[in-house]
Write an enzyme that holds these catalytic residues in place. Structure first.
Site, PDB file in Angstrom:
ATOM      1  N   LYS A  43      14.079  11.757   3.238  1.00  0.00           N
ATOM      2  CA  LYS A  43      14.440  11.806   1.590  1.00  0.00           C
ATOM      3  C   LYS A  43      14.724  13.037   1.318  1.00  0.00           C
ATOM      4  CE  LYS A  43      10.737   8.676  -0.098  1.00  0.00           C
ATOM      5  NZ  LYS A  43       9.554   8.679  -0.844  1.00  0.00           N
ATOM      6  N   GLU A  46      -2.641  -3.051  -3.397  1.00  0.00           N
ATOM      7  CA  GLU A  46      -3.292  -3.299  -4.532  1.00  0.00           C
ATOM      8  C   GLU A  46      -4.503  -4.420  -4.316  1.00  0.00           C
ATOM      9  OE1 GLU A  46       0.714  -1.831  -5.912  1.00  0.00           O
ATOM     10  OE2 GLU A  46      -0.262  -3.384  -4.827  1.00  0.00           O
ATOM     11  N   ARG A  91      -1.182  -6.819  -9.768  1.00  0.00           N
ATOM     12  CA  ARG A  91      -0.911  -7.312  -8.423  1.00  0.00           C
ATOM     13  C   ARG A  91      -2.239  -7.815  -7.548  1.00  0.00           C
ATOM     14  NH1 ARG A  91       3.990  -4.116  -5.581  1.00  0.00           N
ATOM     15  NH2 ARG A  91       4.400  -6.126  -4.824  1.00  0.00           N
TER      16      ARG A  91
END
Length: 642
Positions: A283, A371, A399
């Site tokens: 990243k 989740e 979710r």
């Protein structure tokens, strides 16, 4: 406009077909120019940053090897899709991203034919890619499908559900697993390149495929060769799991070597069935500050690339955000009560859990992007006299709806949901807006639901919810509140009791949560009664009935969908009395509010003071027209001064 001298190749690329006209030897230069252009534009406009820097070479290679948009690319989440947008006809508009009327922050089907699937939440790309591949095959369309997913998104169960299903159907699709949580050291990098050439080169691939065709699957040689390949690869690359799921695994390879990426993708295109290519990237690649702190540079405001993000010393201490209030309360409460445990689905920074993790590491649980697991984990903890707090964004709680109902509420377990980013969120747009939590929470038995109107109320509600003997939710918006001083002490609020802020006549405005400020401005203009409702469930039935009997018009205001929201609860309560009342529900309209500055979004939704005023005047006009004959004496439209 783009400087042709600075970007001699990139300025020639309007769509990927232009990229495919270039020689393969020119691709590294294209990648360099693309990375520099991303730095130049996003540093001026702001937006998601480090993830895009990390997948520049991959983006170039994918559009070079595949015939997009006929071939489909599906980007998971979409944080990394800025280079994709630049190469697909949106280069000169990338500076408008996340702004009102500008490009969407994530891939969006309505924005471009190159955006094969709209995204925003993670871990959907493999399921969507499989669906596209299967539908294309049934329609006899010769199309290649590529799903690009990060190792973080791969932690969600949905990704493995899709892999399990896809491996059993043998579709022609490619999953690119972009692992960016580790850098490639020189030794590992050298070994990676050797393995890449060995495991993904056309020679080995052809030998393997021809061998499979020549040998009977029930032969000893077949079984021996299959076991040999599995065990050898299992010792040196993490392939066994994906192979067992039915995917042909290739890699890991260096995701910043564009030539290697192109060679590998060309090889994969010759292999039928489901393939998984594992690449290693960094990243923030190419911009040192972002490489060193990719979290800090994940999403940025405008900054100077020469100095990087330098925090300015504010002249006035900034107001604490609601997230700050939650963070401080959580640590204070944990210091008092050892049963408090904190859970987050990979949102430590966003949900304000950094200090808690540092101070109470043994009581902090980051479950990754999972989740559903987060909520049922909390339920299990609550069964054993722990008191879990689930810190979660409103849009992500969607979710885990089944787990919320079945595992927590149905059992009446004391789990506190600290729901951040309720209501509109501005530049992140509809995928991240908390537009529906009141609607989907309000219908669940056993739930306590609170919506604070200011920072201090937020702290007291968190304490009230923590002490409640059952499931509780406190939903609060993104950003700062009105600036109310926060009391360090904690007080349990009387359950289900609203507060009259100002007494007026004719009209009563019942405001839920963060809408109190705009509603208060309107009430002051027209001399209306203003009520801070505080509780969405249970509602203050006595006060609502009093307001209905003493006023000609009740107005409910909330930053949630009108359908099924807090106002609907008021309607249901009054209808049950059998009386006839005039009620106006104001909230988010039955459409998605697009991204932009938060003030623009509120105006679009009609939730600023002017919008609320206009809705009230429209209702008063209609009431006045219909009741003139009855002589009720209703006021006509009200001016801003009342």
């Amino acid at each position: 406009m783009m400087n042709a001298n600075t970007y001699p190749l990139l300025q020639q690329i309007t769509v990927p077909a232009d990229l495919r006209k270039l020689d393969e030897e020119q691709l590294p230069q294209v990648a360099d120019e693309l990375r520099q252009y991303l730095l130049e534009t996003v540093s001026k406009s702001g937006g998601h940053f480090s993830a895009g820097l990390g997948c520049v070479e991959l983006t170039v290679a994918l559009h070079y090897c595949f015939e997009t948009p006929h071939d489909r690319l599906i980007w998971d989440v979409g944080h990394q899709a800025y280079p994709h947008k630049i190469l697909t006809g949106r280069r000169d508009r990338i500076g408008t991203i996340k702004k009102t009327g500008g490009l969407a922050p994530f891939p969006k089907r309505a924005e471009s034919e190159f955006d094969s699937f709209g995204v925003g939440h993670s871990s959907t790309s493999i399921s969507a890619g499989l669906g596209i591949a299967l539908a294309s095959a049934l329609q006899q369309v010769d199309r290649q499908v590529v799903s690009i997913i990060g190792d973080g998104a791969m932690t969600a169960g949905m990704a493995f559900e899709a892999l399990n299903h896809g491996g059993s159907l043998h579709p022609n699709m490619l999953v690119v697993l972009n692992e960016n949580q580790m850098s490639i050291s020189p030794n590992v990098g050298a070994m990676t390149k050797v393995l890449a050439r060995l495991m993904s080169g056309p020679t080995v691939t052809n030998i393997r495929e021809r061998g499979k065709q020549m040998m009977h699957r029930d032969s000893r040689v077949w079984r021996f060769m299959s076991r040999w390949e599995e065990h050898v690869k299992g010792m040196i690359v993490p392939s066994t799991l994906f192979e067992e799921l039915g995917f042909n695994y290739l890699g890991p390879i260096d995701g910043h070597d564009v030539a290697l990426l192109v060679r590998t993708l060309r090889t994969i295109q010759t292999v039928d069935g489901p393939n998984l290519l594992h690449i290693i990237t960094a990243k923030g690649k190419g911009y040192t500050p972002a490489e060193e702190d990719p979290v800090k540079y994940h999403a940025v405001s405008p900054f100077d690339p020469d100095t990087g993000i330098v925090p300015s010393a504010p002249r006035v201490k900034p107001l604490p955000t609601y997230t700050d209030v939650f963070s401080e309360w959580l640590c204070d409460m944990a210091a008092q009560d050892e049963s408090l445990l904190a859970i987050t689905p990979a949102m430590r920074e966003g949900s304000g859990l950094v200090e808690f993790e540092q101070r109470f590491p043994e009581r902090y649980f980051d479950v990754s992007i999972a989740e559903q697991h987060a909520v049922t984990l909390a339920a299990g903890m609550a069964c054993e006299k722990a008191h879990p707090v689930v810190a979660i964004y409103s849009t992500f709680l969607q979710r885990a709806y089944d787990q919320l109902i079945h595992d927590v509420a149905m059992q009446g377990l004391p789990v506190l949901f600290a729901i951040d980013r309720a209501g509109l969120v501005g530049s992140d747009g509809p995928t991240h807006a908390g537009s529906f939590d009141l609607s989907f929470l309000r219908c669940i038995p056993n739930m306590l639901i609170m919506a604070p109107s200011d920072e201090n109320e937020c702290r007291q509600m968190l304490y009230t919810g923590f002490k409640y003997k059952g499931p509780a939710a406190v939903r609060y918006p993104r950003g700062a509140g009105p600036g109310m001083p926060v009391e360090k002490s904690m007080t349990e609020l009387p359950i289900g009791k609203a507060e009259i802020v100002d007494r007026g006549t004719t009209i009563a405005i019942l405001a839920f949560g963060a809408t109190l400020a705009a509603a208060g401005e309107v009430a002051a203009r027209i001399g209306a009664t203003l009520v801070n409702m505080r509780f969405v469930k249970p509602l203050d039935a006595d006060l609502i009935n009093e307001m209905a009997l003493s006023h000609k018009l009740l107005v409910t205001v909330e930053d949630n969908a009108i359908a099924g929201g807090a106002g609907s609860g008021v309607n249901e309560l009054l209808l049950a009395t059998g009386g006839h009342f005039q009620i106006l529900n104001i909230g988010l309209p039955d459409r998605y509010i697009e991204h932009g500055a938060i003030q623009d979004c509120l105006a679009d939704a009609g939730l600023n003071a002017d919008g609320i005023m206009a809705r009230i005047n429209t209702r008063l006009t209609a009431m006045n027209d219909s009741d003139k004959a009855a002589g009720d004496g209703l006021p006509g439209p009200l001016s801003h001064s009342g």
